[in-house]
Design a protein around this motif. Structure first.
Motif, mmCIF file in Angstrom:
data_model
loop_
_atom_site.group_PDB
_atom_site.id
_atom_site.type_symbol
_atom_site.label_atom_id
_atom_site.label_comp_id
_atom_site.label_asym_id
_atom_site.label_seq_id
_atom_site.Cartn_x
_atom_site.Cartn_y
_atom_site.Cartn_z
ATOM 1 N N GLY A 193 0.708 -1.126 0.113
ATOM 2 C CA GLY A 193 0.019 -0.092 -0.050
ATOM 3 C C GLY A 193 0.811 1.241 0.081
ATOM 4 N N ILE A 194 2.063 1.199 -0.509
ATOM 5 C CA ILE A 194 2.808 2.454 -0.463
ATOM 6 C C ILE A 194 2.748 3.151 -1.778
ATOM 7 C CG2 ILE A 194 4.992 3.258 -0.378
ATOM 8 C CD1 ILE A 194 5.847 1.355 1.489
ATOM 9 N N GLY A 195 2.403 4.448 -1.740
ATOM 10 C CA GLY A 195 2.446 5.218 -3.138
ATOM 11 C C GLY A 195 1.013 5.234 -3.556
ATOM 12 N N PRO A 196 1.035 6.235 -4.678
ATOM 13 C CA PRO A 196 -0.665 6.324 -5.276
ATOM 14 C C PRO A 196 -1.003 4.936 -5.870
ATOM 15 C CG PRO A 196 1.395 7.258 -6.633
ATOM 16 C CD PRO A 196 1.917 7.058 -5.297
ATOM 17 N N VAL A 197 -2.177 5.114 -5.941
ATOM 18 C CA VAL A 197 -2.951 3.673 -6.451
ATOM 19 C C VAL A 197 -3.620 3.848 -7.747
ATOM 20 C CG1 VAL A 197 -4.850 2.166 -5.924
ATOM 21 C CG2 VAL A 197 -3.347 2.659 -4.067
ATOM 22 N N ILE A 198 -3.315 2.852 -8.657
ATOM 23 C CA ILE A 198 -3.744 2.980 -9.956
ATOM 24 C C ILE A 198 -4.235 1.866 -10.265
ATOM 25 C CG2 ILE A 198 -2.071 4.827 -10.839
ATOM 26 C CD1 ILE A 198 -0.546 2.693 -12.275
ATOM 27 N N GLN A 199 -5.201 1.691 -11.304
ATOM 28 C CA GLN A 199 -5.628 0.433 -11.862
ATOM 29 C C GLN A 199 -4.967 -0.179 -12.986
ATOM 30 O OE1 GLN A 199 -10.086 0.034 -12.441
ATOM 31 N NE2 GLN A 199 -10.271 -0.648 -10.307
ATOM 32 N N ILE A 200 -4.450 -1.185 -13.096
ATOM 33 C CA ILE A 200 -4.017 -1.863 -14.215
ATOM 34 C C ILE A 200 -4.734 -3.162 -14.612
ATOM 35 C CG2 ILE A 200 -1.646 -2.681 -15.297
ATOM 36 C CD1 ILE A 200 -0.438 -1.039 -13.172
ATOM 37 N N GLN A 201 -5.277 -3.293 -15.841
ATOM 38 C CA GLN A 201 -5.843 -4.665 -16.106
ATOM 39 C C GLN A 201 -4.949 -5.821 -16.341
ATOM 40 O OE1 GLN A 201 -9.217 -4.890 -15.883
ATOM 41 N NE2 GLN A 201 -9.295 -2.587 -15.142
ATOM 42 N N TRP A 202 -5.414 -6.988 -16.576
ATOM 43 C CA TRP A 202 -4.339 -7.994 -16.612
ATOM 44 C C TRP A 202 -3.701 -7.912 -18.177
ATOM 45 C CZ3 TRP A 202 -5.352 -11.413 -20.721
ATOM 46 C CH2 TRP A 202 -6.695 -11.211 -21.307
ATOM 47 N N TRP A 203 -4.597 -7.547 -19.119
ATOM 48 C CA TRP A 203 -4.240 -7.475 -20.565
ATOM 49 C C TRP A 203 -2.977 -6.633 -20.572
ATOM 50 C CZ3 TRP A 203 -4.857 -3.101 -22.701
ATOM 51 C CH2 TRP A 203 -5.907 -2.154 -22.450
ATOM 52 N N VAL A 204 -3.026 -5.463 -19.844
ATOM 53 C CA VAL A 204 -1.890 -4.370 -19.833
ATOM 54 C C VAL A 204 -0.459 -5.154 -19.356
ATOM 55 C CG1 VAL A 204 -1.378 -2.305 -18.860
ATOM 56 C CG2 VAL A 204 -3.409 -2.560 -19.719
ATOM 57 N N PHE A 205 -0.593 -5.637 -18.387
ATOM 58 C CA PHE A 205 0.473 -6.676 -17.893
ATOM 59 C C PHE A 205 1.043 -7.516 -19.010
ATOM 60 C CE2 PHE A 205 -0.783 -5.495 -13.459
ATOM 61 C CZ PHE A 205 0.191 -5.201 -12.870
ATOM 62 N N LEU A 206 0.059 -8.043 -19.669
ATOM 63 C CA LEU A 206 0.349 -8.991 -20.590
ATOM 64 C C LEU A 206 1.302 -8.114 -21.738
ATOM 65 C CD1 LEU A 206 -0.148 -12.153 -20.963
ATOM 66 C CD2 LEU A 206 -1.954 -11.339 -22.747
ATOM 67 N N LEU A 207 0.817 -7.291 -22.047
ATOM 68 C CA LEU A 207 1.476 -6.360 -23.222
ATOM 69 C C LEU A 207 2.651 -5.790 -22.813
ATOM 70 C CD1 LEU A 207 -1.574 -4.177 -24.742
ATOM 71 C CD2 LEU A 207 -0.574 -6.263 -25.648
ATOM 72 N N ILE A 208 2.869 -5.413 -21.655
ATOM 73 C CA ILE A 208 3.921 -4.675 -21.043
ATOM 74 C C ILE A 208 5.026 -5.989 -21.058
ATOM 75 C CG2 ILE A 208 5.197 -4.084 -18.784
ATOM 76 C CD1 ILE A 208 2.399 -2.318 -18.113
ATOM 77 N N GLY A 209 4.612 -7.091 -20.520
ATOM 78 C CA GLY A 209 5.728 -8.099 -20.479
ATOM 79 C C GLY A 209 6.106 -8.554 -22.016
ATOM 80 N N LEU A 210 5.279 -8.850 -22.843
ATOM 81 C CA LEU A 210 5.738 -8.867 -24.320
ATOM 82 C C LEU A 210 6.829 -7.990 -24.965
ATOM 83 C CD1 LEU A 210 2.243 -10.014 -25.745
ATOM 84 C CD2 LEU A 210 4.120 -11.759 -25.232
ATOM 85 N N ALA A 211 6.054 -6.564 -24.537
ATOM 86 C CA ALA A 211 7.037 -5.565 -25.050
ATOM 87 C C ALA A 211 8.500 -5.415 -24.370
ATOM 88 C CB ALA A 211 6.546 -4.097 -24.700
ATOM 89 N N LEU A 212 8.456 -5.783 -23.087
ATOM 90 C CA LEU A 212 10.045 -5.893 -22.463
ATOM 91 C C LEU A 212 10.629 -7.072 -22.889
ATOM 92 C CD1 LEU A 212 8.825 -4.912 -18.762
ATOM 93 C CD2 LEU A 212 10.081 -3.864 -20.189
ATOM 94 N N LEU A 213 10.044 -8.072 -23.188
ATOM 95 C CA LEU A 213 10.706 -9.325 -23.675
ATOM 96 C C LEU A 213 11.118 -9.145 -24.996
ATOM 97 C CD1 LEU A 213 8.526 -12.367 -22.287
ATOM 98 C CD2 LEU A 213 10.645 -11.779 -21.501
ATOM 99 N N GLY A 214 10.766 -8.288 -25.785
ATOM 100 C CA GLY A 214 10.798 -8.244 -27.056
ATOM 101 C C GLY A 214 12.200 -7.041 -26.960
ATOM 102 N N VAL A 215 12.169 -6.194 -26.026
ATOM 103 C CA VAL A 215 13.351 -5.125 -26.173
ATOM 104 C C VAL A 215 14.361 -6.021 -25.497
ATOM 105 C CG1 VAL A 215 14.331 -3.417 -24.665
ATOM 106 C CG2 VAL A 215 12.099 -3.324 -25.599
ATOM 107 N N THR A 216 14.232 -7.072 -24.703
ATOM 108 C CA THR A 216 15.512 -7.871 -24.158
ATOM 109 C C THR A 216 15.963 -8.629 -25.306
ATOM 110 O OG1 THR A 216 14.360 -8.015 -22.012
ATOM 111 C CG2 THR A 216 15.881 -9.698 -22.576
ATOM 112 N N LYS A 217 14.969 -9.353 -26.146
ATOM 113 C CA LYS A 217 15.455 -10.150 -27.215
ATOM 114 C C LYS A 217 16.728 -9.150 -28.536
ATOM 115 C CE LYS A 217 15.487 -13.612 -29.975
ATOM 116 N NZ LYS A 217 15.875 -14.914 -29.525
ATOM 117 N N GLY A 218 16.041 -7.894 -28.311
ATOM 118 C CA GLY A 218 16.935 -7.007 -29.257
ATOM 119 C C GLY A 218 18.268 -6.628 -28.565
ATOM 120 N N MET A 219 18.247 -6.336 -27.216
ATOM 121 C CA MET A 219 19.533 -6.165 -26.538
ATOM 122 C C MET A 219 20.696 -7.118 -26.424
ATOM 123 S SD MET A 219 18.034 -3.708 -23.583
ATOM 124 C CE MET A 219 19.661 -2.798 -22.898
ATOM 125 N N SER A 220 19.891 -8.549 -26.265
ATOM 126 C CA SER A 220 20.800 -9.736 -26.500
ATOM 127 C C SER A 220 21.316 -9.820 -27.703
ATOM 128 C CB SER A 220 19.797 -10.933 -26.074
ATOM 129 O OG SER A 220 20.575 -12.030 -26.147
#
Length: 225
Positions: A193-220
Motif C-alpha cells: 500500500g505504499i504510493g499512489p494507487v492506480i488500476q491496471i488490467q491483466w491484459w496491460v500486464f500481458l502487453l508490458i511483459g511482451l514488450a519488455l521481452l521483445g526489447v530484451t531479445k533486441g539487446m541480447s
C-alpha cells in the motif's frame, strides 16, 4: 569476425565429432569458461573453438583430451581464463539491463496470464500501489542478480569433480530459490500500500511483459553480434 551466436552454433555442431570421453572433458572446460562472468564472451567462444579444433586434431592422431590438458584441467582452464580479455563495459551494461528487463518482462507476463485466467472465474482486484510495485521489482532484480552469481558459483565448483553429486546442486539451488521467493513475498507484505494507487488490467500486464521481452531479445542480439 564471426559473431558470438554463430560461434556457439558452430561449436554445437562440431562437438558431435568428439568421442564420448573427449566430449566429457571438453564440456567441463566449456562450462567452466562460459560461467566465468568476468571474461569477454566472444573471446571466450573463440578460445573454446580453438580448444575444440585442438581436441579433434589430437583425436584423429590417437590422443584423447586428458592427454592434451594434463592431470589438472581446472588449473589449465584457470590459466586460459587469465589470458582472456575482460568483458567490455558496454556489453556488461547491455547484459545487466537486458537481464533486469527480462526479469520484469517475465514477471509482468506471468502475472498478466495468471490474473487473466483467474478473472474468468472470480473478480480480481486491479488496484496497485506504485511504490509497492517498484519495491517488489527492486527485490526481484536483487534476487535475480544474486541468483546468477550463486548458481554459476555452484556450477563452477562442481565442474571438475570426478563424482558430481547432482542432488547437492539441486538442493543448494532450490534452497536459494525458496529463500528468494520468500524475500520477494516478504517485501510485498511489509511494504504493502505504499504510493499512489492506480488500476491496471491483466491484459496491460500481458502487453508490458511482451514488450519488455521483445526489447530484451533486441539487446541480447546487440551484445552478442
Amino acid at each position: 569476425m564471426r559473431g558470438t551466436i554463430k560461434l556457439i552454433k558452430e561449436n554445437n555442431d562440431k562437438r558431435e565429432l568428439l568421442t564420448s570421453e573427449n566430449e566429457k572433458v571438453y564440456e567441463d572446460l566449456l562450462l567452466y569458461i562460459r560461467t566465468d562472468l568476468r571474461v569477454d564472451e566472444r573471446a571466450a567462444e573463440e578460445l573454446l573453438m580453438d580448444l575444440l579444433d585442438h581436441i579433434i586434431e589430437g583425436q584423429e592422431n590417437g590422443k584423447n583430451a586428458a592427454d592434451l590438458f594434463g592431470d589438472s584441467p581446472e588449473a589449465y582452464a584457470d590459466e586460459l581464463i587469465a589470458n582472456i580479455p575482460k568483458e567490455d563495459k558496454r556489453n556488461i551494461m547491455l547484459l545487466a539491463t537486458s537481464f533486469m528487463l527480462g526479469l520484469a518482462g517475465w514477471f509482468a507476463l506471468s502475472y498478466g496470464i495468471l490474473n487473466g485466467v483467474i478473472s474468468i472465474f472470480i473478480p480480481v482486484d486491479n488496484d496497485f500501489a506504485l511504490g509497492s510495485v517498484l519495491l517488489i521489482l527492486l527485490a526481484l532484480f536483487l534476487v535475480g542478480i544474486l541468483g546468477v552469481f550463486i548458481v554459476f558459483r555452484i556450477i563452477r565448483s562442481s565442474v571438475f569433480k570426478k563424482e558430481i553429486q547432482n542432488w547437492k546442486i539441486y538442493v543448494q539451488s532450490g534452497l536459494f530459490g525458496m529463500a528468494g521467493v520468500a524475500f520477494i513475498m516478504g517485501v510485498g507484505y511489509v511494504f504493502e500500500g505504499i504510493g499512489p494507487v492506480i488500476q491496471i488490467q491483466w491484459w496491460v500486464f500481458l502487453l508490458i511483459g511482451l514488450a519488455l521481452l521483445g526489447v530484451t531479445k533486441g539487446m541480447s542480439h546487440l551484445s552478442t553480434s
